[in-house]
Design a protein around this motif. Structure first.
Motif, PDB file in Angstrom:
ATOM      1  N   ILE A  25      -1.876   0.895   1.830  1.00  0.00           N
ATOM      2  CA  ILE A  25      -1.371  -0.383   2.372  1.00  0.00           C
ATOM      3  C   ILE A  25      -0.751  -0.216   3.748  1.00  0.00           C
ATOM      4  O   ILE A  25      -0.155  -1.172   4.264  1.00  0.00           O
ATOM      5  CB  ILE A  25      -0.338  -0.990   1.396  1.00  0.00           C
ATOM      6  N   GLY A  26      -0.886   0.966   4.330  1.00  0.00           N
ATOM      7  CA  GLY A  26      -0.255   1.167   5.641  1.00  0.00           C
ATOM      8  C   GLY A  26      -0.877   0.323   6.733  1.00  0.00           C
ATOM      9  O   GLY A  26      -0.172  -0.223   7.592  1.00  0.00           O
ATOM     10  N   ALA A  27      -2.225   0.202   6.728  1.00  0.00           N
ATOM     11  CA  ALA A  27      -2.898  -0.531   7.803  1.00  0.00           C
ATOM     12  C   ALA A  27      -2.500  -2.003   7.834  1.00  0.00           C
ATOM     13  O   ALA A  27      -2.043  -2.506   8.866  1.00  0.00           O
ATOM     14  CB  ALA A  27      -4.417  -0.363   7.671  1.00  0.00           C
ATOM     15  N   LEU A  46       0.011   8.432   0.119  1.00  0.00           N
ATOM     16  CA  LEU A  46      -0.869   7.523  -0.621  1.00  0.00           C
ATOM     17  C   LEU A  46      -0.577   6.065  -0.278  1.00  0.00           C
ATOM     18  O   LEU A  46      -1.498   5.263  -0.072  1.00  0.00           O
ATOM     19  CB  LEU A  46      -0.706   7.754  -2.127  1.00  0.00           C
ATOM     20  N   LEU A  47       0.708   5.706  -0.216  1.00  0.00           N
ATOM     21  CA  LEU A  47       1.066   4.335   0.140  1.00  0.00           C
ATOM     22  C   LEU A  47       0.622   3.995   1.559  1.00  0.00           C
ATOM     23  O   LEU A  47       0.115   2.891   1.823  1.00  0.00           O
ATOM     24  CB  LEU A  47       2.574   4.132  -0.015  1.00  0.00           C
ATOM     25  N   VAL A  75       3.632  -6.212  10.512  1.00  0.00           N
ATOM     26  CA  VAL A  75       4.949  -5.973  11.104  1.00  0.00           C
ATOM     27  C   VAL A  75       4.844  -5.934  12.630  1.00  0.00           C
ATOM     28  O   VAL A  75       5.711  -6.453  13.336  1.00  0.00           O
ATOM     29  CB  VAL A  75       5.542  -4.672  10.542  1.00  0.00           C
ATOM     30  N   GLY A  76       3.760  -5.328  13.151  1.00  0.00           N
ATOM     31  CA  GLY A  76       3.596  -5.277  14.604  1.00  0.00           C
ATOM     32  C   GLY A  76       3.459  -6.655  15.206  1.00  0.00           C
ATOM     33  O   GLY A  76       4.105  -6.974  16.220  1.00  0.00           O
ATOM     34  N   VAL A  77       2.614  -7.500  14.608  1.00  0.00           N
ATOM     35  CA  VAL A  77       2.455  -8.862  15.128  1.00  0.00           C
ATOM     36  C   VAL A  77       3.765  -9.635  15.035  1.00  0.00           C
ATOM     37  O   VAL A  77       4.146 -10.380  15.946  1.00  0.00           O
ATOM     38  CB  VAL A  77       1.330  -9.587  14.357  1.00  0.00           C
ATOM     39  N   ALA A  90      -1.672   0.991  15.760  1.00  0.00           N
ATOM     40  CA  ALA A  90      -1.765   2.055  14.760  1.00  0.00           C
ATOM     41  C   ALA A  90      -2.366   1.538  13.459  1.00  0.00           C
ATOM     42  O   ALA A  90      -3.150   2.223  12.802  1.00  0.00           O
ATOM     43  CB  ALA A  90      -0.377   2.652  14.510  1.00  0.00           C
ATOM     44  N   GLY A  91      -2.013   0.312  13.081  1.00  0.00           N
ATOM     45  CA  GLY A  91      -2.609  -0.266  11.882  1.00  0.00           C
ATOM     46  C   GLY A  91      -4.111  -0.423  11.997  1.00  0.00           C
ATOM     47  O   GLY A  91      -4.857  -0.136  11.058  1.00  0.00           O
ATOM     48  N   HIS A  92      -4.585  -0.875  13.176  1.00  0.00           N
ATOM     49  CA  HIS A  92      -6.027  -1.013  13.369  1.00  0.00           C
ATOM     50  C   HIS A  92      -6.707   0.353  13.430  1.00  0.00           C
ATOM     51  O   HIS A  92      -7.848   0.507  12.981  1.00  0.00           O
ATOM     52  CB  HIS A  92      -6.308  -1.815  14.635  1.00  0.00           C
TER      53      HIS A  92
END
Length: 560
Positions: free
Chosen positions: A20-22, A15-16, A28-30, A62-64
């Motif tokens: 808010i994962g994306a 769920l998290l 964090v990636g940037v 992965a976020g995108h």
């Protein structure tokens, strides 16, 4: 840990990640990519920072991907291009279905009919519009019908059945003036007649934006610094609204037009404008683009801003008055509903003939109270917006804000001048050999030089305007021009409500002790100083750029 606890933990983690994962993965990636690049620039070996760089890029992508799976649209053109132009296109949540099914061979097809490359999708919308606007339904020559061996000569063939014998005709519908029933193709079964149950015509999953009417109108995208970026020629229901919303345009009732936010008195946002024009042309519109990137004088820009802000304050004030009137009416209705209740808090008589009426009165009073409270809160919010908007211009012209703006414009002007003339800078110095790694930037040339020159002229005009505002504030006594020429070590400067001892005088700041009592020191810009006293606590005034000490003045708060 029990199985239920494990399932609950996994569900909470999923769920998290979904919620808010994306955004977390993109941020964090940037951050990891930026830190890795900064470390490489600082001189760290590339091999030690490459895993961090790759991990950050994968997290960002992965976020995108997760965001695209949730919203069915890409929020980054770069991420979309990385996925759609690589083998990752089969994981594309937006068009991956088309890529995967385009590689599946069709039963009974030949290699010539199923090439390896992905075939473009068929435009069902355009095909249906052509069929609807045609004078008659498209016809296909019917194949020859084999005669029936034992057909009865006494039965006359129905001439209308010929229109229903061609099972290969397109599924369209037209009405013949001479026929008693519509001509349907194909029919319910081969060889049938008009008496057979007709099949529903095949339509695309989504209807076109317009079934009939005049052709799509010509649109014009204009950009001027006075009006911003607008589009003319749109109308309700012409299909342009969906495209403009997707390209981050907004509708303004005041302007009566679609516009790009924050485009007034700024350079045209060419990527957004070109993307909008391409999307509209793909939808069948004729689009012209007219861009005028000439800057206006800063005095005219500020005068327009002040006038628009004053008009906004007047509009919000009128709205707040209407909200206040609505709240008063709501409270009056609440009082009337309360007065209609039985006096003395009489309870509801269950089973009595007055029970229903009493319950309705209580419910009405409760609803009236809720409406009155909501109206009062709406009125308070509207009044708060008026108060905030009324202070906007004063805050923009506050002495501290003007001083900070002058510093920012001065730095921007120096940067543009470096781009115009070219410059070099030292990236790193080897401490062992003393060798310097110098980066050389050539002077701007071509179209970029013309743009830099235009920006220099614009920034210089802005700087001159705000320096004039600053000089007027100093003459009026609302601002004081503190500098290293009038502040000395040992003086007391007023900052954040207290006086602090000056430890060192710098070019743009003064060094003071920690304002929270720490062992470190803090720096205060001259524009942030609210008052000045000498080491003995006497007041210091600045007269014509000179320091004047007023002896015998009140020392005020104790020095920190």
């Amino acid at each position: 840990m029990s199985i239920i606890a494990t399932i609950a933990a996994v569900s909470l983690a999923a769920l998290l990640i979904w919620k808010i994962g994306a955004p977390c993965a993109r941020f964090v990636g940037v951050l990891m990519v930026a830190l890795a690049l900064m470390s490489i620039v600082a001189g760290d070996p590339v091999s030690t920072r490459l895993p961090m760089l790759a991990t950050g890029a994968l997290l960002w992508l992965a976020g995108h991907l997760l965001s695209a799976y949730k919203t069915r649209q890409w929020s980054s053109r770069l991420a979309e291009n990385i996925v759609t132009r690589t083998p990752l296109r089969y994981l594309d949540p937006v068009r991956g279905y088309e890529h995967r099914h385009a590689r599946r061979p069709v039963t009974g097809s030949t290699p010539e009919s199923t090439p390896d490359r992905i075939q473009p999708p068929v435009d069902d919308f355009a095909q249906w519009e052509r069929e609807l606007t045609a004078d008659t339904a498209p016809t296909v020559p019917a194949p020859p019908v084999r005669p029936v061996a034992n057909a009865s000569p006494s039965v006359r063939p129905d001439p209308r059945a010929a229109s229903c014998t061609a099972s290969a005709q397109p599924r369209s519908r037209a009405t013949s003036p001479s026929a008693r029933c519509p001509v349907l193709a194909p029919c319910a079964r081969p060889g049938g007649s008009c008496a057979d149950p007709p099949l529903r015509p095949l339509r695309p999953a989504h209807p076109p934006l317009r079934k009939d009417g005049p052709p799509m109108s010509a649109l014009t995208i204009t950009h001027t610094h006075a009006e911003g970026t607008l589009i003319d020629g749109t109308s309700r229901g012409d299909g342009s609204a969906e495209i403009l919303k997707a390209q981050r345009w907004r509708w303004s009732r005041n302007l009566g037009s679609w516009y790009i936010p924050q485009s007034r008195d700024r350079r045209a946002k060419l990527p957004q404008i070109n993307a909008t024009a391409a999307a509209l042309r793909a939808a069948g519109f004729t689009v012209d683009v007219d861009i005028d990137d000439t800057y206006r004088p800063t005095a005219d820009v500020e005068a327009d801003k002040i006038a628009r802000q004053a008009a906004r304050v007047d509009a919000l004030d009128a709205k707040a008055d209407r909200k206040a009137g609505t709240a008063e009416a709501a409270w009056a209705a609440d009082q009337a509903a309360h007065d209609a209740l039985p006096e003395g808090g009489e309870p509801i008589k269950v089973g009595h003939h007055s029970e229903t009426r009493h319950r309705r009165a209580v419910e009405k009073s409760w609803n009236a109270l809720g409406k009155a409270v909501a109206a009062e809160r709406a009125a308070a919010t509207a009044r708060g917006r008026v108060d905030a908007a009324a202070k906007t211009t004063d805050r923009r012209y506050a002495p501290v804000t003007v001083a900070r703006r002058i510093d920012k414009l001065t730095a921007e002007l120096r940067r543009l001048e470096r781009d115009r003339d070219g410059y070099t800078r030292t990236l790193h110095t080897n401490k062992q050999t003393g060798q310097k790694y110098v980066e050389t930037h050539e002077a701007a040339s071509g179209d970029y030089r013309e743009r830099v020159l235009a920006e220099i002229e614009h920034i210089a005009d802005e700087l001159a305007y705000w320096e004039g505002v600053r000089a007027h504030q100093i003459d009026a006594g609302t601002a004081t021009a503190y500098s290293r020429d009038v502040v000395a070590a040992g003086d007391l400067v007023r900052y954040v409500g207290h006086f602090h001892r000056v430890l060192k005088v710098n070019a743009k700041t003064v060094t003071i002790g920690s304002i929270v009592g720490g062992s470190w020191t803090d720096r205060v810009p001259y524009s942030e100083i609210r008052g000045l006293r000498d080491a003995d606590g006497n007041g210091v005034r600045i007269v014509d750029g000179a320091r004047v000490v007023d002896t015998g003045t009140d020392t005020g708060p104790d020095a920190a």
